[in-house]
Structure formats: structure tokens, C-alpha cells
Design an enzyme around this catalytic site. Structure first.
Site, PDB file in Angstrom:
ATOM      1  CG  ASP A  67     -84.694  62.096 -30.699  1.00 55.24           C
ATOM      2  OD1 ASP A  67     -85.385  63.515 -30.817  1.00 55.24           O
ATOM      3  OD2 ASP A  67     -83.997  61.394 -30.235  1.00 55.24           O
ATOM      4  CG  ASP A  89     -86.341  68.004 -31.771  1.00 59.55           C
ATOM      5  OD1 ASP A  89     -86.860  68.183 -30.510  1.00 59.55           O
ATOM      6  OD2 ASP A  89     -85.279  67.947 -31.865  1.00 59.55           O
ATOM      7  CD  GLU A  90     -87.670  64.524 -26.528  1.00 64.60           C
ATOM      8  OE1 GLU A  90     -88.077  63.039 -27.122  1.00 64.60           O
ATOM      9  OE2 GLU A  90     -87.270  64.839 -26.608  1.00 64.60           O
TER      10      GLU A  90
END
Lengths: 403, 393
Positions: free
Chosen positions: A11, A107-108
Site C-alpha cells: 500500500d 496505488d495498492e
């Protein structure tokens, strides 16, 4: 032991702000907010650096509110093409470790590293991934390590920035169960309220309930959350889910089986209208359409059509869908019609080849497009953006992803 | 009866001729352009051979187009063929064309009996082919209209090349799969558009004055085939005869028939802008190559987008791909007039248009980022290429 899994959840920490800092080192250590239309007072903070968060700046605050909390706040406009490029670099890097990488958002992502455990300690591997991301992309991230996706997600959330957290099943009573139910991944404000009224205040409370009672009261999703709360989650890490998720469709059973083209056209018109609304909500254009025809005898056919031109409006969807229907209809009575759209592209990135016979309709926005181009030319790419791009970005970020 | 015929081959003879192999191979090769193996009328997979008093005629057809080639018995004092018994036969085209090409001797003898069996001999080789009844072969359209004009062959080929590339390849609007020809006052104007780009060219033609005004739409695929079978003796004239649903091109010993497309071709003239806000002159090849390089990156993205920016007497061509990177290139125009401009368009469309122009330099007119781009070769006012830009959101 043979089927024990090791899942990482990677993350990125306040991704957009971190990317800005990585590309503009002078911003390092300063309170930074990424906000749309900051020159107007209603600009909204989409994300902020940890320095800004310490001063009380929160996502979705207006720029004015944020500046009251933190007068020295630096406000930047988002540069989505940069963020997207960076995200692609990140996932390319993660794929060095395993093909089982599932992109959950910009973004993860999840990694199934089960095959590594005979050779390397998971903590050691997570450390390497974290430092590589730090060194090569200059970005901080937190990594959660657990036997399944749900626990890995919960783990990565425990320590930010730059945390590495392991959750084992036997740790649940200490690590997970004391947490308030609202902190559980998958529990939004509404569900939290419902649980709260039923006396479920912590994750442990949920885990202790009778699963059948939960399912009766909260449906299949409640049952799933109960499983998660007990640390049970068998969902595989699915590398294709990001792309597969990207299709939307509607179908409609006609009031009676029909060969009436007018009725078929009107039904498709309704379906196209619904799809147009969904496209607008997601701020995407589609480049692929599927028409489903079910005949009176339940015989069903589906036909694909790809297009160079983006499908955005009801009329565009209807025209293509109806022509696909006409090209494939056997002439028999139709019972049900369906239209599905796929191959999406963000509207901000989609392009449209103009048409000689209709360009005059598009001209209405010409002056605006020209002005935006000139300003971007003078002040740098993405100085001015259509609002759809900001909306687009806010949606891609879940409220609790903390970026 | 049967015995009598077999014992006396001449009585059963349906056709007999001798042809020079090269002439025959050349003629077969041309009619093959009209023959399709996927036809709903089985006999059209064959080639029809007719031996007459003046020479030998070959016919191929796919019902959209038909091609006839004629081998005269004598040409420029050379003997091409001898007809011993006039007659006709239909032979399987692919097999026949291949065997003719592979024969070794200079002459080919063809002998057909009344059971449609053709004996083809050349040197020591003898083939026996089962033919089909020529009476079943459909008649070609009869065209004896007086609506006719003539055009030089090289000009016709140029005109086809410069317009047919822009026809639509999808059947969404069937009439756009054709090229519109308008003959008016001794002038032929051709227009093709797939609605994203347009090509237009006009030329003067001979005898056109008498034929009045005609508008017809010729299938793009027909013109492509026609262009292939016209040989390169440029000076020659082609006779063109029009009827309401057919057009016939006559050149030398070749006749090419095509059906015409139904439907009204849209009036494009009012859609072509006449004003210009930015005008740039550039070397045709320089621009082509710059676009070609930019398209290396653009190819990966949808719509093959390149950007052109004209400002301060400079033209910048650029493109980018999220995965691959960016490319910039600056060109110095020979002439620059008007407002600065930014515009995006398809690299493929621009290259298609530029590639059809022989002129050293082109003049490009821009009216705005979302309006048609007009490209004209400098020195020839009769050619116009148009492409619609790409809108980015």
C-alpha cells in the site's frame, strides 16, 4: 502446511503527494496538499503529505479549511499522467517477484508470494521490496503480510508510513479483534451504524456472533464479513481482476416475446440510457460493445463489436448496438435484450476521431479546448484539466486507502 | 451416334485454336482479377474462352465486375493465334491459369469436343480438362450508350490512386464504399470519403462536353482491380461508357465492366471549409517522414494520434505513449501565415494523404483544432486531401 499461503498487501503511503515529492525534492519535509482548482476557494484536498496530516489537514477538506489548519500548506495541482506512469512502474517492479500480482487500485496491490517461503523469510522479502520501491521510485509504502488478502490488507494499514506488519491467524485475538468495527476493511459508515445498533462494536464482536444469524440479518455480505473477522478468506490473488472488473451491462426482459423492431429499438434505447449514466458516473468511455439476444425458446446469442470511436452517449451506444442487433438477428421472436460495454478508458485520456458529417456538433467546445491547450502550453502540462479528470481520480481512490 | 462421334473426332469438335503461350497467359492473368472462388453462381468460378473469326476472347466475372480480354489473330504484323474451328468453352479458371503459366512450349493448342472436354497440348505435354457448358455462362451487360468520354490511361490510374484510398471499408453507409464521379462540362471530378478523411481530384476529359452532366458512384474495390489490369503504356486513351447501373472501361484489348452503387452520395462540397486561419507550406517528404517517426510511438495508442503545433514560424510534430515515451521533431516551414495552432490527428491518415501526392511541397490549411485540415500539393489546384482532426478530451 502445503497449502499455507503468504500474501503481501503493498500500500503506497499518500501516493500522489509522495510522487510529487519524489519529483520535486524541494517539497520534502514540508506540508503538501494535492488539490483541484486551488485558485478557487472551493478546491478540495485529494491527498496530503504526512507533515500536512500532522497539522490536521484531511482528504476532502476544502483548501481554505486546510489552510486554516496549516497556514504554511503548499498546494499542488494533480498530475494524473505522472501518477499513472509511476503506478505502472511500481506494478512492473512487483511483477519481478511473482506473476501473481493483483492491482487493487492505482496505488495498492496484492502479491501471492507463497512459492518464495521455502527460500526466503517473508519479512526479509518484504524488506527488500520496500527498500527497492524507496530507492528506485523514491516512494514510501507499507506492506502487510498475512495468510490471505483480507488480513494482509488489514496488516498494511497498521503502520504508516513505511511499515511492515505481519498478522498471523493466532494473533487475531490480540491484533484484530479489539479494533472498532468501523476500522474493518469492507465496513463503511452505513454498515458500521447497523452493526453498532446491534451491539457489534469491535471486529471481535462480529467474529463471535452466530454466522447464520448474521447471514439472515445482513445477507451474504454480512456472512462474508463474519468470515473475514474470523480470519477466513479464500479469495485468490487474481492478476486479471483489474481488467475483468471493467465491464458494465444491462439486460431487459420484454413484456412479451416480440418481432416488432420498434419495440426492440425502444428497449435498446432504455438500456443505452442506463449505460450512458453509468459511463458518466465512472468518467470513462467504452471501446467495446456486446449485444445479447435471447429468443422465445431461450436460445441466446452474444455478439461483440470493437470500435475506434469512444462510446459515451446514449445515441452512440444505441446506434452501434442496434446495428449489431440487426446484423445478427435471426428474425425470430425476442424475449430478452442485453447490452454490455467493455474496454474502458478514462475520458481524460480518450480521443475521438472527428467525422466530416458531424464535426460541426463537436465544434461547440472548440474554443474551450483551444484555451485549455494554450494555458497548458504556457504553464505546463495539466495546469488546467476538465473537472471530469479530478472526479475520475477521486473515485479511483477509496476513502480509507489513506493516500 | 456415340460410336460414330468417337470414331470421327472432327464431327464432335466444338472449338479448336492455337495461341501463343505468352499472350494467353497474359490474357488469363487479367481476367482472373474478376474471378472469385467464393461465388454463389458456380459457373462464374470458370473462365470463358471464345474463339471467333478475329481472335480469341477471354471472360471472367464475379457479377460485380467483369473483365474481357481479346487476343487478335494478328497484331503489328505478328501472328498471335490461329482459329481452326470457332466456338466456346468454360474452363476451371485457377487450374487453367496455372497450367498455362507452367507450359514450356511457345504455342498452346486447345481442342474442345461436344462433351465440353478440352484437350490442351503444348510441346509434349497434354492435359485433358472437364469444362462447363458455355451456354450457361451469364451474358455480360449490354452497353451501347452514347454517354461516353475518354481519358489518358496514366491520368486515370493517378486519379484512382489519389481517391480510392479514402473510401469507407465498413458497410455502415454503403454508398461511401464507392468513389463519386461527376462528369460535367468536359471535366471529371472524383470524391471519396470514409467520413474521417476525404480525397478529391478533378481532370479535363475528352469528348466529355457531349455527354451532359452525370453523377455515378463506382465501388472502390472495382477501381482497385481496374487499376491493376491497366498496363503502363501511358499515352493511350481509355474509353469510358456509362449507363444507369453499369460503367464500362475500354482500353486496347481489355474491357472492364463494373456495376454502380445505388444511393445518393452526400454532398461533401459544403462541408469543406473555404477559409484558412493558419497556412503552412512544407516539403512533402520532410513532413511525411516526421509523421512516420512520430507514429512509431503513436501506433501503440488508440487512434494513432500525433500532435502538430505551429507557432513562431516553426512546426513541431510530437507524439507520446504512456508505456514507450515521447518524440518531438521540429520542421521549418517554407511559408507560414496566420495564427499559432495546436491540433491532433491520425498519423496514418496524414501519411495516406501525403503518400499519394507527387508534388515537392504541400500547402496545409487549418481552420481550427476541431475542423477539417486541408492539404493541397503546391502547383496543382485540382487535388485536395482532407482529414478530420482527433479531439482529445
Amino acid at each position: 502446511m502445503a497449502n499455507a499461503r503468504v500474501i503481501f498487501h503493498v500500500d503506497m503511503n499518500s501516493f500522489y503527494a509522495s510522487v510529487e515529492i519524489a519529483n520535486h525534492p524541494e517539497l520534502r519535509g514540508k506540508p503538501l496538499a494535492i488539490a483541484g482548482k486551488a485558485e478557487e476557494r472551493h478546491g478540495i484536498v485529494v491527498t496530503s503529505s504526512y507533515e500536512a496530516r500532522k497539522m490536521g489537514v484531511r482528504t476532502t477538506m476544502t483548501v481554505r479549511e486546510a489552510k486554516q489548519k496549516c497556514p504554511q500548506l503548499i498546494v499542488r495541482h494533480p498530475d494524473f499522467s505522472l501518477y499513472r506512469r509511476t503506478s505502472e512502474q511500481l506494478f512492473t517492479m512487483l511483477k519481478d517477484y511473482t506473476n501473481l500480482v493483483e492491482k487493487a487500485s492505482i496505488d495498492e496491490g496484492y502479491l501471492d508470494v507463497s512459492h518464495w517461503i521455502h527460500r526466503r523469510h517473508p519479512l526479509n522479502l518484504a524488506n527488500e521490496i520496500q527498500s527497492r520501491i524507496r530507492e528506485e521510485l523514491h516512494l514510501p509504502c507499507s506492506i502487510g503480510i498475512a495468510p490471505n488478502k483480507f488480513l494482509a490488507k488489514m496488516a498494511s494499514n497498521r503502520k504508516k508510513p513505511m511499515g511492515i506488519t505481519v498478522i498471523r491467524k493466532r494473533d487475531l485475538p490480540q491484533t484484530l479483534w479489539p479494533l472498532p468495527i468501523g476500522k474493518m476493511h469492507g465496513v463503511g459508515p452505513k454498515t458500521e451504524e447497523k452493526f453498532s445498533l446491534a451491539g457489534i462494536k469491535t471486529i471481535g464482536d462480529l467474529a463471535a456472533r452466530n454466522p447464520d444469524a448474521i447471514e439472515r440479518k445482513y445477507g451474504i455480505n454480512g456472512r462474508r464479513l463474519h468470515d473475514f473477522a474470523n480470519g477466513w478468506d479464500v479469495r485468490p490473488v487474481d492478476p486479471d481482476s483489474w481488467d475483468r472488473y471493467k465491464s458494465i451491462g444491462h439486460s431487459m426482459t420484454l413484456s412479451h416475446d416480440t418481432v416488432d423492431l420498434k419495440m426492440i429499438y425502444e428497449t435498446m434505447q432504455q438500456l443505452a440510457g442506463k449505460l450512458e449514466m453509468k459511463l458518466k458516473r465512472e468518467h470513462v468511455a467504452s471501446y467495446e460493445l456486446v449485444v445479447m439476444i435471447r429468443y422465445h425458446d431461450w436460445k441466446t446469442i452474444t455478439r461483440h463489436k470493437s470500435t475506434m470511436q469512444p462510446l459515451r452517449s446514449r445515441q452512440e451506444i444505441l446506434n452501434l448496438a442496434f446495428s449489431v442487433f440487426q446484423a445478427n438477428w435471426s428474425g425470430e421472436a425476442v424475449r430478452l435484450l442485453g447490452i454490455t460495454l467493455a474496454s474502458f478508458q478514462a475520458i481524460s485520456e480518450s480521443t475521438k476521431q472527428l467525422d466530416l458529417f458531424s464535426y460541426q456538433n463537436d465544434i461547440q467546445t472548440e474554443e474551450l479546448v483551444d484555451l485549455i491547450d494554450r494555458i497548458n502550453d504556457q504553464f505546463g502540462e495539466n495546469t488546467l484539466l476538465p473537472a471530469t479528470r479530478l472526479l475520475n481520480k477521486k473515485r479511483s481512490e477509496s476513502p480509507d486507502s489513506g493516500c | 451416334m456415340q460410336e460414330l462421334q468417337d470414331s470421327n473426332p472432327n464431327a464432335a469438335l466444338a472449338m479448336k485454336c492455337t495461341v501463343q503461350k505468352d499472350k494467353l497467359a497474359d490474357a488469363v492473368n487479367r481476367v482472373m482479377k474478376a474471378i472469385s472462388s467464393k461465388t454463389t453462381i458456380p459457373i462464374l468460378t470458370g473462365v470463358k474462352i471464345t474463339s471467333g473469326r478475329d481472335g480469341i476472347t477471354l471472360t471472367g466475372s464475379n457479377s460485380d465486375i467483369s473483365i474481357q480480354t481479346f487476343i487478335p489473330l494478328e497484331e503489328d504484323g505478328n501472328e498471335n493465334a490461329v482459329v481452326h474451328t470457332p466456338g466456346q468453352i468454360v474452363l476451371p479458371s485457377r487450374l487453367f491459369s496455372e497450367l498455362v503459366r507452367k507450359l514450356q512450349d511457345e504455342d498452346v493448342h486447345i481442342e474442345v469436343d461436344s462433351r465440353f472436354i478440352a484437350k490442351i497440348t503444348s510441346g509434349a505435354t497434354e492435359f485433358s480438362l472437364n469444362g462447363l457448358d458455355p451456354e450457361e455462362y451469364p451474358n455480360l451487360p449490354i452497353i451501347n450508350g452514347s454517354d461516353a468520354f475518354r481519358i489518358r490511361k496514366d491520368l486515370l490510374k493517378d486519379m484512382i490512386k489519389q481517391t480510392v484510398y479514402a473510401v469507407s471499408v465498413t458497410e455502415t453507409r454503403p454508398v461511401l464504399t464507392g468513389v463519386k464521379w461527376m462528369i460535367n462540362d468536359g471535366k471529371l471530378s472524383c470524391v471519396a470519403t470514409d467520413s474521417h478523411r476525404l480525397a478529391q481530384r478533378s481532370v479535363s476529359v475528352e469528348n466529355g462536353e457531349d455527354s451532359g452532366t452525370h453523377t455515378l458512384v463506382i465501388p472502390g474495390s472495382s477501381l482497385n482491380e481496374l487499376s491493376k489490369i491497366l498496363d503502363d503504356d501511358d499515352e493511350q486513351l481509355v474509353d469510358i461508357i456509362m449507363t444507369t447501373n453499369q460503367i464500362l472501361f475500354k482500353s486496347n484489348n481489355v474491357q472492364f465492366y463494373s456495376r454502380l452503387l445505388d444511393g445518393n452520395y452526400p454532398d461533401t462540397s459544403r462541408l469543406i471549409p473555404t477559409e484558412s486561419k493558419t497556412t503552412i507550406d512544407l516539403g512533402t517528404k520532410d513532413l511525411y517522414r516526421a509523421i512516420e517517426r512520430a507514429s512509431l510511438l503513436a501506433k501503440e495508442e488508440r487512434n494513432n494520434v500525433v500532435k502538430l503545433r505551429a507557432e513562431g514560424n516553426q512546426v513541431e510534430i510530437s507524439s507520446q505513449s504512456l508505456e514507450l515515451g515521447r518524440v518531438f521533431e521540429t520542421l521549418v516551414p517554407e511559408h507560414f501565415e496566420g495564427d499559432p495552432l495546436r491540433i491532433s490527428f491520425s498519423a496514418k491518415f496524414m501519411m495516406d494523404a501525403l503518400g499519394k501526392l507527387d508534388a515537392q511541397s504541400v500547402r496545409i490549411h487549418f481552420v481550427g483544432p476541431m475542423r477539417p485540415i486541408i492539404i493541397r500539393p503546391i502547383g496543382d489546384e485540382n487535388i485536395l486531401m482532407l482529414i478530420l482532426p482527433i479531439r482529445t478530451f
